[in-house]
Design a protein around this motif. Structure first.
Motif, short mmCIF file in Angstrom:
data_model
loop_
_atom_site.label_atom_id
_atom_site.label_comp_id
_atom_site.label_asym_id
_atom_site.label_seq_id
_atom_site.Cartn_x
_atom_site.Cartn_y
_atom_site.Cartn_z
N SER A 137 0.83 -1.21 0.00
CA SER A 137 0.00 0.00 0.00
C SER A 137 0.87 1.25 0.00
O SER A 137 0.61 2.20 -0.75
CB SER A 137 -0.92 0.00 1.22
N ARG A 141 1.05 3.97 -3.21
CA ARG A 141 0.66 5.35 -2.94
C ARG A 141 1.82 6.31 -3.24
O ARG A 141 1.62 7.39 -3.82
CB ARG A 141 0.21 5.50 -1.48
N SER A 142 3.03 5.91 -2.85
CA SER A 142 4.17 6.78 -3.10
C SER A 142 4.47 6.89 -4.59
O SER A 142 4.93 7.94 -5.07
CB SER A 142 5.41 6.28 -2.34
N ALA A 144 2.16 6.89 -6.93
CA ALA A 144 1.18 7.85 -7.43
C ALA A 144 1.65 9.27 -7.14
O ALA A 144 1.62 10.15 -8.02
CB ALA A 144 -0.19 7.59 -6.79
N PRO A 151 -3.11 9.88 -4.53
CA PRO A 151 -3.30 8.45 -4.30
C PRO A 151 -4.71 8.08 -3.88
O PRO A 151 -5.14 6.93 -4.09
CB PRO A 151 -2.29 8.14 -3.18
N ARG A 152 -5.46 9.04 -3.34
CA ARG A 152 -6.85 8.73 -2.95
C ARG A 152 -7.71 8.47 -4.18
O ARG A 152 -8.71 7.74 -4.09
CB ARG A 152 -7.42 9.89 -2.13
N THR A 154 -6.10 7.65 -7.28
CA THR A 154 -5.34 6.80 -8.20
C THR A 154 -5.30 5.34 -7.76
O THR A 154 -5.38 4.43 -8.60
CB THR A 154 -3.89 7.33 -8.30
N VAL A 155 -5.19 5.09 -6.46
CA VAL A 155 -5.09 3.72 -5.95
C VAL A 155 -6.48 3.18 -5.66
O VAL A 155 -7.21 3.72 -4.82
CB VAL A 155 -4.21 3.66 -4.69
#
Length: 423
Positions: A137, A141-142, A144, A151-152, A154-155
């Motif tokens: 995770s 996130r990193s 993105a 990341p909210r 994109t992931v």
């Protein structure tokens, strides 16, 4: 014949005799047993007895030859990682030039994403499972953020259906068919670390690639646990650690797979370093890199010899036994342990009941998981692990766990939970 006697009989007659004598078994931390019943190989595998010899030989070469050991050692260091190539290829179902031993798992995932996560236009999403291991995770996130994305948004974290514990294959495929045009990268765990669910890697890979996404797999809990056919499944990339089922020691050198179609593509962007250039010209010290047409092109640094030696010791054992034989024994052991847990009140099995949908791990939900694990060790010398707040994981690794261990764990859990079977 009682249950304990039946376990002894099963150990004596199993088609694959235990290789327990090839490993250092820790003493039981409590109870009346001399040796532990070790079910924590999904966190850290036991030490092969041969590992010390492999490391000692490299220490001896270092003391005797110093820098000359790079070319004159009994196993020259300059191409030491080559020793892991064919065993790793056999382990994960790859061609030899598609695998390389290097770095750690999350470092390798970042190196892979530096090449294969190329967000563009509407295709920006990274899809993982909601119960992915935290390091995955953090990594996605990193990535993105590194690309200037939120990341909210994109992931995407795929969740099981309401009231269920596992992702259904058809739900993953349905998402890819509906939303695949947004997906740049699909990165799932081959075996989920929490529930022990074995994903349908061939079907999901096919659907991901059909949707135009790059498909990668985190095989931390799959390598050395279940048979893999990464080349035939057309996986884009995969990465795994080697300290769990591969028994190579804490923080041991990890492994990476890159499909040969990508290895042949010299135009792919990479984060490069010295060991990623053609070994034929490496010591000409050119400023421009000349990557080989293999997974080696993703190497950055020369391998840590003392950390790679135990990996070779372990792979030697896997080569001797073979994953198909280990998988068959794993199914027998895990099925036997599951039967020992049937009817225990206050215990919920999280791992799929279907043997084809799990590796050699059973995750159970119980109140006070950490306390249960402590009591198992103190009263019966059974070593398991807890995931807060309420999950206990038991992994009957077939190289060194026995039916007698499984019987002991089942009896200890029943006694620890202070319950009686139904009926």
């Amino acid at each position: 014949m009682n249950d304990a006697q039946e376990a002894v009989r099963l150990d004596a007659t199993d088609p694959l005799p235990t290789l327990r004598d090839a490993f250092h078994i820790p003493p039981a931390p409590g109870g009346t047993y001399a040796e532990a019943a070790y079910f924590a190989g999904n966190s850290l595998g036991l030490q092969p007895k041969s590992a010390a010899r492999w490391v000692t030989e490299e220490l001896e070469d270092w003391s005797r030859l110093a820098v000359a050991a790079h070319t004159k050692g009994r196993r020259p260091w300059v191409d030491y990682h080559e020793l892991a190539r064919e065993p790793y290829a056999r382990l994960v179902g790859a061609l030899p030039h598609e695998v390389v031993a290097m770095n750690s798992l999350t470092v390798n995932l970042h190196l892979m994403m530096a090449t294969f996560y190329r967000p563009s236009g509407d295709r920006t999403r990274i899809v993982i499972e909601d119960s992915a291991f935290p390091s995955d995770s953090y990594a996605v996130r990193s990535q993105a953020v590194h690309h200037g994305l939120d990341p909210r948004r994109t992931v995407v974290r795929l969740r099981p259906r309401e009231g269920e514990e596992h992702l259904r294959t058809e739900d993953v495929i349905d998402y890819l068919e509906r939303e695949g045009w947004h997906v740049a990268l699909l990165l799932l765990g081959g075996v989920n670390y929490l529930t022990g669910q074995l994903m349908d890697m061939p079907a999901i890979t096919k659907a991901g690639r059909a949707a135009g996404a790059v498909v990668g797999w985190d095989l931390a809990h799959a390598a050395g646990n279940v048979p893999l056919r990464l080349h035939d499944w057309d996986v884009d990339f995969a990465a795994w650690c080697s300290y769990k089922y591969l028994n190579s020691g804490p923080g041991a050198v990890a492994g990476c797979f890159v499909h040969e179609r990508h290895g042949r593509d010299a135009a792919l962007p990479r984060l490069s370093g010295w060991w990623g250039t053609d070994p034929a010209t490496r010591f000409e010290m050119r400023p421009e890199i000349s990557p080989p047409a293999s997974a080696d092109a993703w190497q950055v640094s020369n391998p840590p010899i003392l950390a790679l030696a135990p990996v070779l010791a372990s792979l030697e054992i896997f080569d001797r036994v073979g994953m198909d034989a280990l998988r068959a024994k794993s199914e027998r052991l895990t099925g036997y342990l599951a039967a020992r847990l049937e009817g225990v009140r206050g215990l919920e099995l999280l791992t799929p009941a279907d043997p084809a949908m799990r590796g050699c791990q059973l995750s159970i939900r119980v109140p006070d998981a950490a306390g249960v694990v402590e009591r198992l060790a103190a009263t019966a010398g059974v070593i398991a692990d807890a995931r807060e707040p309420d999950v206990v994981r038991l992994a009957p690794a077939p190289l060194y766990c026995t039916f007698e261990d499984c019987h002991r764990a089942g009896a200890a859990l029943r006694a620890t939970l202070d319950v009686q079977p139904h009926g």
